[in-house]
Write a protein that holds these residues in place. Structure first.
Motif, PDB file in Angstrom:
ATOM      1  N   ASN A   3       0.825  -1.203   0.000  1.00 54.43           N
ATOM      2  CA  ASN A   3       0.000   0.000   0.000  1.00 54.43           C
ATOM      3  C   ASN A   3       0.865   1.260   0.000  1.00 54.43           C
ATOM      4  O   ASN A   3       0.547   2.250  -0.663  1.00 54.43           O
ATOM      5  CB  ASN A   3      -0.930   0.004   1.209  1.00 54.43           C
ATOM      6  N   GLN A   4       1.963   1.230   0.748  1.00 56.55           N
ATOM      7  CA  GLN A   4       2.857   2.380   0.780  1.00 56.55           C
ATOM      8  C   GLN A   4       3.501   2.611  -0.582  1.00 56.55           C
ATOM      9  O   GLN A   4       3.635   3.758  -1.035  1.00 56.55           O
ATOM     10  CB  GLN A   4       3.929   2.178   1.845  1.00 56.55           C
ATOM     11  N   PHE A   5       3.901   1.517  -1.221  1.00 55.40           N
ATOM     12  CA  PHE A   5       4.498   1.635  -2.555  1.00 55.40           C
ATOM     13  C   PHE A   5       3.490   2.182  -3.556  1.00 55.40           C
ATOM     14  O   PHE A   5       3.824   3.055  -4.377  1.00 55.40           O
ATOM     15  CB  PHE A   5       5.014   0.273  -3.012  1.00 55.40           C
ATOM     16  N   PHE A   6       2.258   1.702  -3.483  1.00 52.36           N
ATOM     17  CA  PHE A   6       1.215   2.178  -4.397  1.00 52.36           C
ATOM     18  C   PHE A   6       0.914   3.653  -4.156  1.00 52.36           C
ATOM     19  O   PHE A   6       0.769   4.440  -5.100  1.00 52.36           O
ATOM     20  CB  PHE A   6      -0.052   1.340  -4.197  1.00 52.36           C
ATOM     21  N   THR A   7       0.847   4.051  -2.891  1.00 56.73           N
ATOM     22  CA  THR A   7       0.583   5.455  -2.559  1.00 56.73           C
ATOM     23  C   THR A   7       1.731   6.347  -3.034  1.00 56.73           C
ATOM     24  O   THR A   7       1.496   7.427  -3.598  1.00 56.73           O
ATOM     25  CB  THR A   7       0.396   5.617  -1.048  1.00 56.73           C
ATOM     26  N   ALA A   8       2.977   5.901  -2.815  1.00 56.96           N
ATOM     27  CA  ALA A   8       4.129   6.687  -3.249  1.00 56.96           C
ATOM     28  C   ALA A   8       4.152   6.812  -4.773  1.00 56.96           C
ATOM     29  O   ALA A   8       4.495   7.879  -5.312  1.00 56.96           O
ATOM     30  CB  ALA A   8       5.419   6.031  -2.756  1.00 56.96           C
ATOM     31  N   SER A   9       3.756   5.751  -5.470  1.00 60.08           N
ATOM     32  CA  SER A   9       3.717   5.799  -6.935  1.00 60.08           C
ATOM     33  C   SER A   9       2.681   6.795  -7.424  1.00 60.08           C
ATOM     34  O   SER A   9       2.922   7.550  -8.374  1.00 60.08           O
ATOM     35  CB  SER A   9       3.414   4.409  -7.501  1.00 60.08           C
ATOM     36  N   LEU A  10       1.528   6.817  -6.764  1.00 58.79           N
ATOM     37  CA  LEU A  10       0.488   7.776  -7.140  1.00 58.79           C
ATOM     38  C   LEU A  10       0.945   9.205  -6.890  1.00 58.79           C
ATOM     39  O   LEU A  10       0.687  10.105  -7.707  1.00 58.79           O
ATOM     40  CB  LEU A  10      -0.801   7.488  -6.361  1.00 58.79           C
ATOM     41  N   HIS A  11       1.620   9.439  -5.779  1.00 55.25           N
ATOM     42  CA  HIS A  11       2.142  10.778  -5.488  1.00 55.25           C
ATOM     43  C   HIS A  11       3.170  11.191  -6.545  1.00 55.25           C
ATOM     44  O   HIS A  11       3.190  12.353  -6.984  1.00 55.25           O
ATOM     45  CB  HIS A  11       2.772  10.806  -4.098  1.00 55.25           C
TER      46      HIS A  11
END
Length: 255
Positions: A3-11
């Motif tokens: 989830n952190q990786f996905f959120t960082a990718s979206l940012h």
């Protein structure tokens, strides 16, 4: 962790989209920095002629020397000039020159803007009422978009000259005969997609270099990281753009 990786990718994607929007928004604002644009064209174009000339010339020699033994086995050595010309102009030239420029130009832009960010020069420009995006970002991206295609065309010419040199030393072919055979097989369907690719390559190199440098974190270590990340990211974008353009071109021309 996922989830952190996905959120960082979206940012990260959102930051690039916002930066992309800022670039286009500042192109049409008043007070465009023409002098800075011409200066960047000089730095990106003229200062890169040396390595581009050497790369293109050697590329033509190597491709010719590598092709001669194989084509001679089939009695098709007369097709070497045309094969070298089409290969260089259509695919090898644009990609190789773009990768060379990614290593030279994108890293330079990333390091330069990152150092300005670290030393708070960009903040000083904003405080003084200047527009750092228009002065620093727009001019560099447009200069890359204009100069990379011109550098590629020049490198293609040097590659053909290198191919002629290798053929003349090995086969004793004349200048007129070589270039007649080389240009006979060339078509608009080979040239136009290649030119379009180089424009996209130039934009990607300038955009990635400016984005990495302009949005780098504070600290001296970020200068090297921005330069390294700009080279890697720009190279990946060049490969992806090339794959997409080739697929679209083949679909349109040979469907």
């Amino acid at each position: 962790m996922p989830n952190q990786f996905f959120t960082a990718s979206l940012h990260y994607i959102a930051d690039q989209a916002y930066f992309f929007k800022s670039f286009f928004r500042n192109i049409f604002k008043k007070g465009f920095e023409w002098e800075e644009l011409f200066r960047q064209c000089y730095l990106i174009g003229y200062k890169s002629i040396g390595i581009i000339t050497l790369t293109g010339f050697i590329l033509g020699i190597v491709l010719t020397l590598q092709s001669q033994p194989t084509l001679k086995q089939f009695g098709a050595e007369s097709f070497i000039p045309g094969m070298v010309c089409v290969s260089i102009i259509r695919e090898i030239g644009p990609v190789i020159i773009a990768l060379i420029c990614a290593g030279k130009v994108a890293s330079g832009i990333g390091a330069e803007l990152s150092s300005m960010n670290v030393t708070e020069q960009i903040d000083a420009m904003e405080v003084s009422g200047a527009n750092p995006v228009q002065f620093l970002v727009v001019t560099r991206i447009l200069a890359c978009t204009v100069m990379i295609p011109l550098l590629t065309i020049f490198a293609d010419a040097m590659a053909l000259l290198g191919g002629f040199t290798a053929s003349a030393l090995g086969e004793g072919i004349t200048v007129k005969l070589y270039f007649t055979k080389a240009l006979t097989l060339l078509d608009y369907s080979d040239v136009l997609p290649a030119v379009f690719k180089t424009i996209l390559f130039g934009f990607a190199i300038g955009f990635v270099g400016c984005f990495k440098g302009f949005t780098s974190n504070n600290g001296t270590a970020s200068v090297g990281l921005a330069a390294n990340s700009a080279v890697v990211t720009a190279s990946v974008w060049i490969i992806l753009i090339d794959a997409v353009v080739v697929q679209v071109t083949n679909s349109l021309l040979y469907a």
